[in-house]
Design a protein around this motif. Structure first.
Motif, mmCIF file in Angstrom:
data_model
loop_
_atom_site.group_PDB
_atom_site.id
_atom_site.type_symbol
_atom_site.label_atom_id
_atom_site.label_comp_id
_atom_site.label_asym_id
_atom_site.label_seq_id
_atom_site.Cartn_x
_atom_site.Cartn_y
_atom_site.Cartn_z
ATOM 1 N N TYR A 13 0.933 -1.199 0.180
ATOM 2 C CA TYR A 13 0.022 0.068 -0.120
ATOM 3 C C TYR A 13 0.765 1.274 -0.117
ATOM 4 C CZ TYR A 13 -3.548 -3.331 1.255
ATOM 5 O OH TYR A 13 -4.378 -4.419 1.251
ATOM 6 N N GLU A 53 -0.374 4.010 -2.580
ATOM 7 C CA GLU A 53 -1.361 4.558 -1.970
ATOM 8 C C GLU A 53 -1.315 5.494 -0.997
ATOM 9 O OE1 GLU A 53 -5.658 2.437 -2.017
ATOM 10 O OE2 GLU A 53 -4.791 2.300 0.098
ATOM 11 N N PHE A 54 -0.573 5.296 -0.219
ATOM 12 C CA PHE A 54 -0.070 6.113 0.815
ATOM 13 C C PHE A 54 0.755 7.521 0.437
ATOM 14 C CE2 PHE A 54 3.258 7.472 4.090
ATOM 15 C CZ PHE A 54 2.595 7.880 5.060
ATOM 16 N N VAL A 62 -1.732 9.524 -0.920
ATOM 17 C CA VAL A 62 -2.650 10.332 0.220
ATOM 18 C C VAL A 62 -1.818 11.290 0.765
ATOM 19 C CG1 VAL A 62 -3.578 9.968 2.689
ATOM 20 C CG2 VAL A 62 -4.116 8.361 0.868
ATOM 21 N N ALA A 63 -0.278 11.230 1.159
ATOM 22 C CA ALA A 63 0.554 12.063 1.886
ATOM 23 C C ALA A 63 0.643 13.236 1.067
ATOM 24 C CB ALA A 63 1.567 11.228 2.166
ATOM 25 N N HIS A 67 -2.592 15.490 0.816
ATOM 26 C CA HIS A 67 -2.736 15.932 2.112
ATOM 27 C C HIS A 67 -1.732 17.207 2.263
ATOM 28 C CE1 HIS A 67 -1.550 16.440 6.428
ATOM 29 N NE2 HIS A 67 -3.000 16.476 6.449
ATOM 30 N N ILE A 77 -8.138 6.461 -1.961
ATOM 31 C CA ILE A 77 -8.092 5.208 -1.401
ATOM 32 C C ILE A 77 -8.844 4.156 -2.107
ATOM 33 C CG2 ILE A 77 -8.153 4.152 0.928
ATOM 34 C CD1 ILE A 77 -7.505 6.688 2.126
ATOM 35 N N GLN A 119 -6.672 1.973 6.414
ATOM 36 C CA GLN A 119 -7.515 3.033 6.296
ATOM 37 C C GLN A 119 -7.387 3.731 7.308
ATOM 38 O OE1 GLN A 119 -11.018 3.483 3.916
ATOM 39 N NE2 GLN A 119 -10.727 1.357 2.924
ATOM 40 N N TYR A 146 -3.864 5.447 7.582
ATOM 41 C CA TYR A 146 -4.019 6.633 6.871
ATOM 42 C C TYR A 146 -4.646 7.751 7.636
ATOM 43 C CZ TYR A 146 -3.221 3.509 2.701
ATOM 44 O OH TYR A 146 -2.589 2.753 1.872
ATOM 45 N N TYR A 149 -2.159 9.084 10.491
ATOM 46 C CA TYR A 149 -1.179 9.870 9.908
ATOM 47 C C TYR A 149 -1.648 11.210 9.444
ATOM 48 C CZ TYR A 149 1.534 11.826 6.115
ATOM 49 O OH TYR A 149 2.114 12.841 5.322
#
Length: 209
Positions: free
Chosen positions: A2, A5-6, A9-10, A13, A141, A150, A153, A156
C-alpha cells in the motif's frame, strides 16, 4: 503493498494542508494573541479534528452527507456561523489604553482547553474538509483497502496536520513576531477578523457538487 497509495494520500494532504484556510488563520491568531502554548494546543485541536472526518469517512456517513443537500447545508451554515462569530469578535478589537500592559497581567491567560477546543471545532465543522475526506476515501483510497490500513492513513493525516500547525504556531509565537504584532495588536486582530469573516462568507456560499 500500500506504499504507493499512502504516498498519494500524503502528497494530496500536503498540498491541501499548506493552503491557507480557517485552520491556518485560527492557529496564527491564537499564537500571536496568546502565545506559543495556546498556539500549539490549538494546532493539536486542529489535528484531532481530523479524526472526526476520518471516522465518518470510514463509517460511510460522509457519503450520506454528500448526497443530502439539507445535511450538507446544515453543516455548512454551522461552520460559517462559527467563523463569523469569532471573526466579528476580532473585528471589535480596540487599541490598548495607556497603562493597559500592567493590567494585562491580571487577565487570565488563554487556557489550553480553550485553545484546543477552538482548533478542534474550526476543523471539525469545516464542510470543505468533509468534501476533501470524502473524495480521499472514495476516489484516492481503494475501497478494498482493509479498514485497518485506512485507519492508519487517518492516524497519519491527524498527526501530520497537528505537526504542520505546531510548526506554524512555533513560527508565529516567536517573541520578535509577537512584539511586532503587539505594536499594532488591535489592527492585527481586525485583519484576522476580516480574514475569518471572509472565510465564513466564502464557506456559506460553498456549493455541493
Amino acid at each position: 503493498m500500500y506504499w504507493m497509495e499512502f504516498f498519494t494520500v500524503a502528497l494530496i494532504h500536503l498540498l491541501a494542508v499548506a493552503s491557507p484556510g480557517p485552520d491556518f488563520a485560527i492557529v496564527v491568531r491564537e499564537s500571536v494573541a496568546h502565545g506559543r502554548r495556546a498556539g500549539v494546543f490549538c494546532a493539536l485541536g486542529v489535528g484531532m479534528g481530523i479524526f472526526v472526518h476520518v471516522a465518518y469517512s470510514l463509517l460511510g456517513i460522509g457519503l450520506i452527507v454528500s448526497q443530502s443537500i439539507m445535511l450538507f447545508n446544515a453543516l455548512k451554515w454551522l461552520a460559517a456561523a462559527y467563523l463569523l462569530y469569532i471573526g466579528f469578535k476580532a473585528l471589535r478589537a480596540k487599541p490598548a489604553a495607556p497603562g493597559a500592559v500592567q493590567e494585562q497581567a491580571a487577565v487570565p491567560a488563554r487556557t489550553p482547553r480553550g485553545a484546543f477546543v477552538t482548533g478542534f471545532v474550526t476543523n471539525g465543522l469545516n464542510p470543505k474538509a468533509t468534501l476533501f475526506f470524502l473524495s480521499l476515501f472514495t476516489v484516492v483510497i481503494n475501497p478494498h483497502t482493509p479498514l485497518l490500513v485506512q485507519g492508519g492513513y487517518g492516524v497519519y493525516l491527524a498527526v501530520a496536520t497537528a505537526l504542520w500547525f505546531c510548526l506554524v504556531a512555533m513560527l508565529f509565537s516567536q517573541q520578535r513576531v509577537r512584539d511586532g504584532f503587539a505594536r499594532m495588536g488591535h489592527w492585527f486582530d481586525r485583519l484576522m477578523g476580516v480574514v475569518l469573516v471572509g472565510l465564513g462568507i466564502k464557506l456559506a456560499f460553498t456549493e455541493l457538487k
